[in-house]
Design an enzyme around this catalytic site. Sequence first.
Site, PDB file in Angstrom:
ATOM      1  N   GLY A  62       0.848  -1.216   0.079  1.00  0.00           N
ATOM      2  CA  GLY A  62      -0.080  -0.135   0.059  1.00  0.00           C
ATOM      3  C   GLY A  62       0.985   1.267   0.057  1.00  0.00           C
ATOM      4  O   GLY A  62       2.000   1.053   0.398  1.00  0.00           O
TER       5      GLY A  62
ATOM      6  N   ASN B 178      -4.912   2.199  -5.432  1.00  0.00           N
ATOM      7  CA  ASN B 178      -3.969   1.565  -4.847  1.00  0.00           C
ATOM      8  C   ASN B 178      -4.272   0.482  -3.705  1.00  0.00           C
ATOM      9  O   ASN B 178      -4.257  -0.646  -3.419  1.00  0.00           O
ATOM     10  CB  ASN B 178      -2.588   2.005  -4.566  1.00  0.00           C
ATOM     11  CG  ASN B 178      -1.570   1.026  -4.522  1.00  0.00           C
ATOM     12  OD1 ASN B 178      -1.292   0.288  -5.313  1.00  0.00           O
ATOM     13  ND2 ASN B 178      -1.065   1.002  -3.096  1.00  0.00           N
TER      14      ASN B 178
ATOM     15  N   SER C 266      -2.839   1.706  10.454  1.00  0.00           N
ATOM     16  CA  SER C 266      -1.971   2.824  10.832  1.00  0.00           C
ATOM     17  C   SER C 266      -2.645   3.317  12.015  1.00  0.00           C
ATOM     18  O   SER C 266      -3.913   3.574  11.940  1.00  0.00           O
ATOM     19  CB  SER C 266      -1.803   3.810   9.551  1.00  0.00           C
ATOM     20  OG  SER C 266      -1.429   5.052   9.907  1.00  0.00           O
TER      21      SER C 266
ATOM     22  N   TYR D 151      -4.906   8.928   3.020  1.00  0.00           N
ATOM     23  CA  TYR D 151      -4.178   7.675   3.440  1.00  0.00           C
ATOM     24  C   TYR D 151      -4.824   7.035   4.763  1.00  0.00           C
ATOM     25  O   TYR D 151      -5.118   5.797   4.522  1.00  0.00           O
ATOM     26  CB  TYR D 151      -2.695   8.181   3.933  1.00  0.00           C
ATOM     27  CG  TYR D 151      -1.920   7.008   4.531  1.00  0.00           C
ATOM     28  CD1 TYR D 151      -1.493   5.925   3.800  1.00  0.00           C
ATOM     29  CD2 TYR D 151      -1.553   7.178   6.025  1.00  0.00           C
ATOM     30  CE1 TYR D 151      -0.895   5.050   4.753  1.00  0.00           C
ATOM     31  CE2 TYR D 151      -1.150   6.140   6.790  1.00  0.00           C
ATOM     32  CZ  TYR D 151      -0.679   5.005   6.215  1.00  0.00           C
ATOM     33  OH  TYR D 151       0.128   3.974   6.862  1.00  0.00           O
TER      34      TYR D 151
ATOM     35  N   LYS E 193      -6.924   3.217   4.987  1.00  0.00           N
ATOM     36  CA  LYS E 193      -6.781   2.306   5.853  1.00  0.00           C
ATOM     37  C   LYS E 193      -8.057   1.904   6.696  1.00  0.00           C
ATOM     38  O   LYS E 193      -8.140   0.663   7.103  1.00  0.00           O
ATOM     39  CB  LYS E 193      -5.689   2.680   6.951  1.00  0.00           C
ATOM     40  CG  LYS E 193      -4.298   2.942   6.363  1.00  0.00           C
ATOM     41  CD  LYS E 193      -3.767   1.621   5.976  1.00  0.00           C
ATOM     42  CE  LYS E 193      -2.215   1.558   5.408  1.00  0.00           C
ATOM     43  NZ  LYS E 193      -1.809   0.360   5.087  1.00  0.00           N
TER      44      LYS E 193
ATOM     45  N   ASN F  71       5.157   4.972  13.935  1.00  0.00           N
ATOM     46  CA  ASN F  71       6.165   5.311  13.278  1.00  0.00           C
ATOM     47  C   ASN F  71       7.454   4.438  13.264  1.00  0.00           C
ATOM     48  O   ASN F  71       8.317   4.478  13.993  1.00  0.00           O
ATOM     49  CB  ASN F  71       6.565   6.777  13.562  1.00  0.00           C
ATOM     50  CG  ASN F  71       5.518   7.832  13.336  1.00  0.00           C
ATOM     51  OD1 ASN F  71       4.640   7.572  14.287  1.00  0.00           O
ATOM     52  ND2 ASN F  71       5.495   8.541  12.116  1.00  0.00           N
TER      53      ASN F  71
ATOM     54  N   PHE G  42       8.410  20.611   9.313  1.00  0.00           N
ATOM     55  CA  PHE G  42       7.324  21.145   8.988  1.00  0.00           C
ATOM     56  C   PHE G  42       6.545  21.657  10.277  1.00  0.00           C
ATOM     57  O   PHE G  42       5.760  20.900  10.850  1.00  0.00           O
ATOM     58  CB  PHE G  42       6.430  20.195   8.109  1.00  0.00           C
ATOM     59  CG  PHE G  42       6.952  19.737   6.972  1.00  0.00           C
ATOM     60  CD1 PHE G  42       6.923  20.390   5.818  1.00  0.00           C
ATOM     61  CD2 PHE G  42       7.402  18.440   6.700  1.00  0.00           C
ATOM     62  CE1 PHE G  42       7.664  20.115   4.716  1.00  0.00           C
ATOM     63  CE2 PHE G  42       8.196  18.133   5.773  1.00  0.00           C
ATOM     64  CZ  PHE G  42       8.040  18.646   4.510  1.00  0.00           C
TER      65      PHE G  42
ATOM     66  N   GLY H 261      -2.375  17.716   7.007  1.00  0.00           N
ATOM     67  CA  GLY H 261      -2.773  16.315   7.271  1.00  0.00           C
ATOM     68  C   GLY H 261      -1.897  15.929   8.496  1.00  0.00           C
ATOM     69  O   GLY H 261      -2.100  14.955   9.033  1.00  0.00           O
TER      70      GLY H 261
END
Length: 334
Positions: A82, A99, A124, A148, A152, A178, A217, A293
Amino acid sequence: MNVLLTGGCGYIGSHVAVVLMAAGHHVAIVDNLSNSHQGVVDRISEIAGRSPAFHRGDVADVKLVRDVIREHSVDSVIHLAGFKSVGESVQWPLKYYQNNVCGALGLLEAMEAESVAHLVFSSSATIYGDPRYLPVDESHPQHVINAYGRSKLHIEDMLRDVCVSRPSLGAVCLRYFNPVGAHSSGLIGDRPRGIPNNLMPYVVQVASGELERLKVFGDDYPTPDGTGVRDYIHVMDLAEGHVAALDYLSSNSGWHAFNLGTGRGYSVLEMIRAFEAQSGRSIPFEITGRRQGDVACSYADIRSAAQGLNWRATRSLEDMCASAWGFQSRLAGG
Protein backbone atom coordinates in the site's frame (compact mmCIF):
# COMPACT_ATOMS: atom_id res chain seq x y z
CA MET A 1 2.85 -21.67 8.13
CA ASN A 2 2.91 -20.87 4.43
CA VAL A 3 2.60 -17.10 4.33
CA LEU A 4 1.74 -14.82 1.42
CA LEU A 5 3.49 -11.52 2.10
CA THR A 6 2.24 -8.67 -0.07
CA GLY A 7 4.63 -5.76 -0.45
CA GLY A 8 7.42 -7.99 0.81
CA CYS A 9 10.18 -6.11 -1.03
CA GLY A 10 9.35 -2.85 0.71
CA TYR A 11 10.86 -1.37 3.83
CA ILE A 12 8.59 -3.03 6.38
CA GLY A 13 7.91 -6.08 4.24
CA SER A 14 11.56 -7.06 3.88
CA HIS A 15 12.03 -7.02 7.65
CA VAL A 16 8.83 -8.99 8.18
CA ALA A 17 10.08 -11.57 5.65
CA VAL A 18 13.33 -12.00 7.57
CA VAL A 19 11.58 -12.45 10.91
CA LEU A 20 9.00 -14.84 9.45
CA MET A 21 11.70 -17.03 7.93
CA ALA A 22 13.73 -16.99 11.13
CA ALA A 23 10.61 -18.30 12.90
CA GLY A 24 10.40 -21.19 10.43
CA HIS A 25 7.60 -19.95 8.20
CA HIS A 26 7.66 -20.33 4.41
CA VAL A 27 7.25 -17.00 2.61
CA ALA A 28 5.92 -16.14 -0.85
CA ILE A 29 6.22 -12.45 -1.75
CA VAL A 30 3.94 -10.59 -4.15
CA ASP A 31 5.15 -7.08 -4.95
CA ASN A 32 4.63 -4.80 -7.96
CA LEU A 33 7.90 -2.97 -7.18
CA SER A 34 6.22 0.45 -7.45
CA ASN A 35 8.23 1.69 -4.46
CA SER A 36 10.74 -1.10 -3.92
CA HIS A 37 13.47 -3.11 -5.65
CA GLN A 38 13.62 -6.79 -6.58
CA GLY A 39 17.23 -6.90 -5.42
CA VAL A 40 15.88 -6.85 -1.87
CA VAL A 41 14.91 -10.50 -2.34
CA ASP A 42 18.60 -11.42 -2.56
CA ARG A 43 19.34 -9.47 0.62
CA ILE A 44 16.50 -11.18 2.45
CA SER A 45 17.94 -14.50 1.28
CA GLU A 46 21.43 -13.57 2.50
CA ILE A 47 20.13 -12.73 5.96
CA ALA A 48 17.73 -15.67 6.25
CA GLY A 49 20.00 -18.30 4.71
CA ARG A 50 17.24 -19.37 2.31
CA SER A 51 15.15 -17.65 -0.33
CA PRO A 52 11.54 -16.57 -0.25
CA ALA A 53 9.48 -17.18 -3.37
CA PHE A 54 8.96 -13.99 -5.38
CA HIS A 55 6.16 -13.06 -7.77
CA ARG A 56 6.07 -9.66 -9.42
CA GLY A 57 2.52 -8.38 -9.68
CA ASP A 58 -0.29 -6.42 -8.11
CA VAL A 59 -2.52 -7.69 -5.31
CA ALA A 60 -5.53 -6.31 -7.21
CA ASP A 61 -4.87 -9.05 -9.79
CA VAL A 62 -7.15 -11.72 -8.36
CA LYS A 63 -6.01 -14.46 -10.73
CA LEU A 64 -2.35 -13.86 -9.90
CA VAL A 65 -2.99 -13.95 -6.17
CA ARG A 66 -5.09 -17.10 -6.45
CA ASP A 67 -2.34 -18.78 -8.49
CA VAL A 68 0.27 -17.86 -5.85
CA ILE A 69 -1.94 -19.12 -3.04
CA ARG A 70 -2.38 -22.48 -4.78
CA GLU A 71 1.26 -22.82 -5.85
CA HIS A 72 2.57 -22.29 -2.32
CA SER A 73 -0.32 -23.83 -0.34
CA VAL A 74 -0.76 -20.50 1.44
CA ASP A 75 -2.68 -20.64 4.72
CA SER A 76 -2.01 -17.11 6.01
CA VAL A 77 -1.60 -13.65 4.49
CA ILE A 78 0.22 -10.55 5.73
CA HIS A 79 -0.94 -7.58 3.69
CA LEU A 80 1.60 -4.75 3.52
CA ALA A 81 1.21 -3.60 -0.08
CA GLY A 82 0.00 0.00 0.00
CA PHE A 83 0.99 3.62 -0.48
CA LYS A 84 1.86 5.32 2.81
CA SER A 85 2.58 9.06 2.51
CA VAL A 86 0.18 11.37 4.35
CA GLY A 87 1.22 14.42 2.34
CA GLU A 88 1.03 12.63 -0.99
CA SER A 89 -2.42 11.26 -0.15
CA VAL A 90 -3.74 14.77 0.43
CA GLN A 91 -2.45 15.77 -2.99
CA TRP A 92 -3.56 12.64 -4.87
CA PRO A 93 -6.39 10.97 -2.92
CA LEU A 94 -7.70 8.90 -5.83
CA LYS A 95 -4.29 7.30 -6.24
CA TYR A 96 -4.51 6.12 -2.62
CA TYR A 97 -8.05 4.78 -2.87
CA GLN A 98 -7.25 2.97 -6.11
CA ASN A 99 -4.08 1.32 -4.83
CA ASN A 100 -4.89 0.72 -1.18
CA VAL A 101 -8.61 -0.01 -1.16
CA CYS A 102 -8.91 -1.73 -4.54
CA GLY A 103 -5.79 -3.76 -3.83
CA ALA A 104 -7.28 -5.00 -0.56
CA LEU A 105 -10.53 -5.88 -2.32
CA GLY A 106 -8.69 -8.01 -4.86
CA LEU A 107 -6.71 -9.75 -2.16
CA LEU A 108 -9.82 -10.52 -0.10
CA GLU A 109 -11.60 -11.90 -3.16
CA ALA A 110 -8.67 -14.22 -3.85
CA MET A 111 -8.47 -15.31 -0.21
CA GLU A 112 -12.18 -16.11 -0.12
CA ALA A 113 -12.01 -18.08 -3.38
CA GLU A 114 -9.09 -20.15 -2.03
CA SER A 115 -10.47 -20.49 1.54
CA VAL A 116 -7.54 -18.73 3.23
CA ALA A 117 -8.70 -17.80 6.72
CA HIS A 118 -5.87 -15.85 8.40
CA LEU A 119 -5.00 -12.22 7.57
CA VAL A 120 -2.71 -9.71 9.25
CA PHE A 121 -3.32 -6.23 7.87
CA SER A 122 -0.90 -3.31 7.92
CA SER A 123 -3.11 -0.53 9.25
CA SER A 124 -2.02 2.79 10.74
CA ALA A 125 -2.38 4.99 13.81
CA THR A 126 -3.31 7.70 11.32
CA ILE A 127 -6.90 6.48 11.58
CA TYR A 128 -7.15 8.11 15.02
CA GLY A 129 -6.63 11.58 13.55
CA ASP A 130 -5.72 14.37 15.95
CA PRO A 131 -5.73 12.56 19.32
CA ARG A 132 -8.35 13.62 21.85
CA TYR A 133 -6.31 12.01 24.62
CA LEU A 134 -2.90 10.42 25.07
CA PRO A 135 -1.71 7.75 24.98
CA VAL A 136 -3.96 6.57 22.16
CA ASP A 137 -5.65 3.23 22.80
CA GLU A 138 -7.55 1.03 20.36
CA SER A 139 -10.90 2.42 21.56
CA HIS A 140 -9.93 5.99 20.70
CA PRO A 141 -12.48 7.65 18.36
CA GLN A 142 -11.50 7.42 14.71
CA HIS A 143 -11.33 10.82 13.08
CA VAL A 144 -9.36 10.57 9.85
CA ILE A 145 -7.99 13.81 8.39
CA ASN A 146 -6.23 12.57 5.23
CA ALA A 147 -6.83 10.13 2.38
CA TYR A 148 -4.06 7.76 3.49
CA GLY A 149 -5.66 7.23 6.89
CA ARG A 150 -9.13 7.01 5.37
CA SER A 151 -7.99 4.29 2.97
CA LYS A 152 -6.71 2.28 5.94
CA LEU A 153 -9.96 2.81 7.85
CA HIS A 154 -12.02 1.71 4.84
CA ILE A 155 -10.03 -1.53 4.72
CA GLU A 156 -10.46 -2.12 8.45
CA ASP A 157 -14.22 -1.67 8.03
CA MET A 158 -14.24 -4.07 5.07
CA LEU A 159 -12.44 -6.65 7.19
CA ARG A 160 -15.02 -6.28 9.96
CA ASP A 161 -17.80 -7.04 7.48
CA VAL A 162 -15.99 -9.97 5.92
CA CYS A 163 -15.31 -11.48 9.35
CA VAL A 164 -19.04 -11.29 10.12
CA SER A 165 -19.87 -13.06 6.85
CA ARG A 166 -17.12 -15.67 7.31
CA PRO A 167 -17.00 -16.73 10.98
CA SER A 168 -13.94 -18.89 10.31
CA LEU A 169 -11.90 -15.87 9.16
CA GLY A 170 -9.44 -14.25 11.54
CA ALA A 171 -8.16 -10.74 10.78
CA VAL A 172 -5.74 -8.69 12.87
CA CYS A 173 -5.32 -5.00 12.05
CA LEU A 174 -1.94 -3.77 13.28
CA ARG A 175 -2.10 -0.01 13.79
CA TYR A 176 1.49 1.09 13.31
CA PHE A 177 2.88 4.24 14.75
CA ASN A 178 6.19 5.33 13.11
CA PRO A 179 8.59 2.58 11.99
CA VAL A 180 12.27 3.55 11.75
CA GLY A 181 15.66 1.85 11.81
CA ALA A 182 17.00 -1.13 9.89
CA HIS A 183 18.19 -4.71 10.23
CA SER A 184 21.44 -5.06 12.16
CA SER A 185 23.20 -6.51 9.10
CA GLY A 186 22.79 -3.22 7.23
CA LEU A 187 21.51 -5.20 4.23
CA ILE A 188 17.92 -3.96 4.34
CA GLY A 189 16.44 -0.66 5.48
CA ASP A 190 14.34 2.29 4.41
CA ARG A 191 15.34 3.52 0.96
CA PRO A 192 12.33 5.19 -0.69
CA ARG A 193 12.41 6.34 -4.28
CA GLY A 194 12.69 10.10 -4.72
CA ILE A 195 12.72 12.60 -1.86
CA PRO A 196 11.60 10.83 1.33
CA ASN A 197 8.21 11.63 2.84
CA ASN A 198 9.10 10.32 6.29
CA LEU A 199 11.48 11.83 8.83
CA MET A 200 14.17 9.19 9.36
CA PRO A 201 15.11 8.44 5.73
CA TYR A 202 15.18 12.19 5.10
CA VAL A 203 17.53 12.69 8.07
CA VAL A 204 19.72 9.82 6.87
CA GLN A 205 20.06 11.30 3.39
CA VAL A 206 20.93 14.73 4.81
CA ALA A 207 23.57 13.12 7.04
CA SER A 208 25.09 11.34 4.03
CA GLY A 209 25.15 14.54 1.96
CA GLU A 210 22.59 13.34 -0.59
CA LEU A 211 20.19 16.09 0.48
CA GLU A 212 21.28 19.56 1.57
CA ARG A 213 19.06 20.05 4.59
CA LEU A 214 16.03 18.70 6.40
CA LYS A 215 12.70 20.49 6.24
CA VAL A 216 10.96 20.59 9.61
CA PHE A 217 7.25 21.12 9.01
CA GLY A 218 6.20 23.53 11.74
CA ASP A 219 7.66 24.63 15.05
CA ASP A 220 4.49 26.12 16.54
CA TYR A 221 2.70 22.97 17.67
CA PRO A 222 1.60 22.72 21.34
CA THR A 223 4.56 20.45 22.18
CA PRO A 224 7.61 21.03 24.42
CA ASP A 225 9.80 22.33 21.56
CA GLY A 226 7.07 23.23 19.06
CA THR A 227 7.81 20.39 16.63
CA GLY A 228 5.60 17.38 16.04
CA VAL A 229 5.86 14.45 18.47
CA ARG A 230 5.54 10.85 17.28
CA ASP A 231 5.90 7.34 18.65
CA TYR A 232 8.88 5.88 16.75
CA ILE A 233 9.25 2.11 16.77
CA HIS A 234 12.18 0.04 15.52
CA VAL A 235 11.20 -1.80 12.34
CA MET A 236 12.48 -5.10 13.76
CA ASP A 237 10.19 -4.76 16.77
CA LEU A 238 7.37 -4.05 14.34
CA ALA A 239 8.26 -7.10 12.25
CA GLU A 240 8.21 -9.30 15.33
CA GLY A 241 4.74 -7.97 16.07
CA HIS A 242 3.53 -9.51 12.80
CA VAL A 243 4.77 -12.96 13.83
CA ALA A 244 3.02 -12.50 17.17
CA ALA A 245 -0.19 -11.60 15.30
CA LEU A 246 0.06 -14.76 13.17
CA ASP A 247 0.49 -16.83 16.32
CA TYR A 248 -2.56 -15.10 17.79
CA LEU A 249 -4.67 -16.05 14.76
CA SER A 250 -3.81 -19.72 15.20
CA SER A 251 -6.29 -19.76 18.09
CA ASN A 252 -8.50 -16.70 17.45
CA SER A 253 -10.98 -15.91 14.69
CA GLY A 254 -12.94 -12.71 14.08
CA TRP A 255 -11.75 -9.12 13.77
CA HIS A 256 -9.10 -7.65 16.09
CA ALA A 257 -6.99 -4.48 16.26
CA PHE A 258 -3.75 -3.77 18.11
CA ASN A 259 -1.50 -0.72 18.36
CA LEU A 260 2.19 -1.32 17.64
CA GLY A 261 4.33 1.39 19.20
CA THR A 262 6.65 1.99 22.13
CA GLY A 263 4.31 4.03 24.29
CA ARG A 264 6.31 7.26 24.25
CA GLY A 265 6.84 10.12 21.85
CA TYR A 266 9.86 12.00 20.52
CA SER A 267 9.80 15.37 18.80
CA VAL A 268 11.40 16.05 15.44
CA LEU A 269 14.19 18.01 17.13
CA GLU A 270 14.79 15.20 19.62
CA MET A 271 15.09 12.76 16.73
CA ILE A 272 17.59 15.02 14.99
CA ARG A 273 19.76 15.26 18.11
CA ALA A 274 19.59 11.51 18.72
CA PHE A 275 20.63 10.76 15.14
CA GLU A 276 23.50 13.26 15.30
CA ALA A 277 24.75 11.52 18.45
CA GLN A 278 24.70 8.07 16.85
CA SER A 279 26.07 9.04 13.44
CA GLY A 280 28.55 11.74 14.39
CA ARG A 281 27.10 13.86 11.57
CA SER A 282 25.51 17.28 11.74
CA ILE A 283 21.94 17.56 10.41
CA PRO A 284 21.27 21.06 9.03
CA PHE A 285 17.56 21.87 8.94
CA GLU A 286 15.14 24.68 8.21
CA ILE A 287 11.73 25.33 9.68
CA THR A 288 8.91 25.55 7.15
CA GLY A 289 5.13 25.76 7.46
CA ARG A 290 3.02 22.98 8.81
CA ARG A 291 2.23 20.13 6.43
CA GLN A 292 -1.42 19.53 5.70
CA GLY A 293 -2.72 16.37 7.35
CA ASP A 294 -0.18 16.28 10.19
CA VAL A 295 -1.12 16.26 13.88
CA ALA A 296 0.77 17.75 16.80
CA CYS A 297 1.37 14.71 18.98
CA SER A 298 0.61 11.00 18.85
CA TYR A 299 1.88 8.03 20.83
CA ALA A 300 0.45 4.62 21.64
CA ASP A 301 -1.16 2.92 24.55
CA ILE A 302 0.59 -0.43 24.20
CA ARG A 303 -1.17 -2.49 26.87
CA SER A 304 -3.48 -4.32 24.48
CA ALA A 305 -0.65 -5.74 22.34
CA ALA A 306 1.28 -6.72 25.45
CA GLN A 307 -1.70 -8.63 26.84
CA GLY A 308 -3.24 -10.01 23.65
CA LEU A 309 -0.18 -10.69 21.50
CA ASN A 310 2.40 -11.14 24.27
CA TRP A 311 4.48 -8.60 22.37
CA ARG A 312 6.34 -5.47 23.39
CA ALA A 313 8.91 -3.26 21.65
CA THR A 314 12.37 -3.78 23.18
CA ARG A 315 14.77 -1.69 21.05
CA SER A 316 15.79 1.84 22.03
CA LEU A 317 15.87 5.16 20.18
CA GLU A 318 19.64 4.77 20.01
CA ASP A 319 19.17 1.37 18.33
CA MET A 320 16.82 2.94 15.80
CA CYS A 321 19.22 5.71 14.86
CA ALA A 322 22.36 3.56 14.86
CA SER A 323 20.80 0.87 12.65
CA ALA A 324 19.43 3.44 10.19
CA TRP A 325 22.89 4.96 9.86
CA GLY A 326 24.45 1.50 9.57
CA PHE A 327 22.17 0.72 6.62
CA GLN A 328 23.02 4.01 4.93
CA SER A 329 26.74 3.51 5.53
CA ARG A 330 26.67 0.04 4.02
CA LEU A 331 24.63 1.33 1.10
CA ALA A 332 27.17 4.08 0.46
CA GLY A 333 29.98 1.53 0.60
CA GLY A 334 28.32 -0.60 -2.07
